[in-house]
Design a protein around this motif. Structure first.
Motif, short mmCIF file in Angstrom:
data_model
loop_
_atom_site.label_atom_id
_atom_site.label_comp_id
_atom_site.label_asym_id
_atom_site.label_seq_id
_atom_site.Cartn_x
_atom_site.Cartn_y
_atom_site.Cartn_z
N HIS A 196 2.72 -4.87 3.09
CA HIS A 196 3.84 -3.93 3.10
C HIS A 196 3.29 -2.53 2.81
O HIS A 196 2.20 -2.38 2.26
N SER A 197 4.06 -1.52 3.17
CA SER A 197 3.64 -0.15 2.86
C SER A 197 4.85 0.71 2.56
O SER A 197 5.96 0.44 3.02
N ILE A 223 -2.86 -1.55 14.13
CA ILE A 223 -3.18 -2.70 13.28
C ILE A 223 -2.06 -3.73 13.43
O ILE A 223 -1.01 -3.43 14.01
N ASN A 224 -2.28 -4.91 12.90
CA ASN A 224 -1.31 -5.99 13.09
C ASN A 224 -0.29 -6.05 11.96
O ASN A 224 0.09 -7.13 11.49
N ILE A 225 0.18 -4.90 11.53
CA ILE A 225 1.21 -4.85 10.50
C ILE A 225 2.58 -5.00 11.16
O ILE A 225 2.79 -4.58 12.31
N ASP A 226 3.52 -5.63 10.45
CA ASP A 226 4.90 -5.72 10.91
C ASP A 226 5.59 -4.42 10.50
O ASP A 226 5.72 -4.14 9.31
N LYS A 227 6.02 -3.62 11.46
CA LYS A 227 6.63 -2.33 11.12
C LYS A 227 7.90 -2.49 10.28
O LYS A 227 8.29 -1.55 9.58
N ALA A 228 8.51 -3.66 10.33
CA ALA A 228 9.66 -3.90 9.46
C ALA A 228 9.26 -3.90 7.99
O ALA A 228 10.12 -3.71 7.11
N LEU A 264 0.85 -1.19 0.00
CA LEU A 264 0.00 0.00 0.00
C LEU A 264 0.88 1.24 0.00
O LEU A 264 1.84 1.32 0.77
N GLY A 265 0.55 2.20 -0.84
CA GLY A 265 1.20 3.51 -0.79
C GLY A 265 0.38 4.40 0.12
O GLY A 265 -0.82 4.58 -0.09
#
Length: 243
Positions: A62-63, A92-97, A32-33
Motif C-alpha cells: 500500500h502507499s 510496477i505491479n502495485i494495485d492502484k486501489a 510506503l509513504g
C-alpha cells in the motif's frame, strides 16, 4: 540520523532503492509513504527496473502520498496523482486501489477529513522525503507554526517560483496544497530523505547547524528515531559536510 554520501544522483537513487527494496521484501504488505518532485524520480525508476527485471513484488504493498495541489484533478499532468502514476505506479505491479494521493478538487474540508482518517489508521513503514530549497517537507512551509495533521497550506512565493518551471507561467501554479502535517511525517517508523541539486541552505541547516527550527522544517528530521539522509557528494562538499 544516518547520513549517506552518494557519488552522484544515480548512485543516490540506487542507495535509496536498496533501502526501499529491503523493506518491501521483508514486509510485503507494508505501507510506503511516497513523495513527488525531482529527488525521488531516479529511485522510482530503479525500483521499477527491479520489479520488471528482478521480481521485486509490490502486489500487496500500500502507499500514501505526502501532498497534492488544491485545484488540480488527478488527470492533470501536473497533479501529484498523475506524477505517481507516470513515474512509478504504471511501471510496477502495485494495485492502484491500494495507493492513496489526497484529492485536489472538490470540498477541501471533506478531502482533508478523508486524508486525516486514512493517516490515523495507517502505519507508514517508511516515509520518502525530498526537501525544498527553503527546507519545507511536503508542503509544510517555513513559519512560526507547524501543524500536526493533514491540512491546507498556502504556498510561499519561493515554492511557487521553484515550481513554475512545470507550468506555462507562474500564474498557473496552484497557490494552495493539502499536505501531511509534520506530526504525520514524524510518526512514520522510518524516514528517508534524498537531497540533491541547489539545496545548499536546507542541507546546511539540516546537517551542519544544531538548531531545530520551524522556519526550516527539514531540521525536525534530527528528532526522528530512524532517519536516513542521502546527499550527493557535490552538495556535501559545497556545504563542507564530512561523514
Amino acid at each position: 540520523m544516518k547520513v549517506i554520501i552518494a557519488k552522484d544522483y544515480e548512485d543516490g537513487a540506487c542507495k535509496a532503492a536498496d533501502i526501499i527494496e529491503k523493506i518491501v521484501r521483508e514486509n510485503p504488505e507494508c505501507t510506503l509513504g511516497l513523495a513527488t518532485g525531482s529527488s525521488p524520480v531516479g529511485m522510482y525508476r530503479e525500483l521499477a527496473r527491479r520489479c520488471r527485471e528482478e521480481g521485486l513484488d509490490f502486489s500487496r504493498i500500500h502507499s500514501v502520498n505526502l501532498d497534492e495541489y488544491v485545484g488540480l484533478d488527478g488527470t492533470h499532468d501536473q497533479s501529484y496523482r498523475y506524477f505517481m502514476n507516470t513515474n512509478l505506479f504504471d511501471h510496477i505491479n502495485i494495485d492502484k486501489a491500494n495507493t492513496y494521493v489526497a484529492k485536489g478538487t472538490g470540498d477541501v474540508a471533506a478531502n482533508l477529513k478523508e486524508f486525516n482518517d486514512i493517516l490515523d489508521k495507517t502505519e507508514i513503514e517508511i516515509q520518502v522525503l525530498g526537501v525544498g530549497p527553503d527546507g519545507h517537507l511536503g508542503f509544510n512551509e517555513p513559519g512560526e507554526t507547524l501543524y500536526d495533521g493533514a491540512h491546507e497550506e498556502t504556498l510561499d512565493d519561493s515554492t511557487i517560483e521553484a515550481n513554475k518551471r512545470f507550468f506555462a507561467s507562474k500564474e498557473d501554479v496552484p497557490t494552495h496544497a493539502v499536505t501531511m502535517g509534520m506530526g504525520n511525517i514524524m510518526r512514520a517508523k522510518r524516514l528517508i530523505m534524498i537531497i540533491n541539486g541547489n539545496k545548499q541552505e536546507a542541507a546546511t541547516k539540516l546537517l551542519i547547524q544544531d538548531k531545530i527550527d520551524p522556519k526550516c522544517p527539514c531540521t525536525f528530521m534530527r528528532l526522528h528515531r530512524d532517519a536516513t539522509v542521502i546527499i550527493e557528494k557535490k552538495l556535501a562538499d559545497e556545504i563542507g559536510y564530512k561523514a
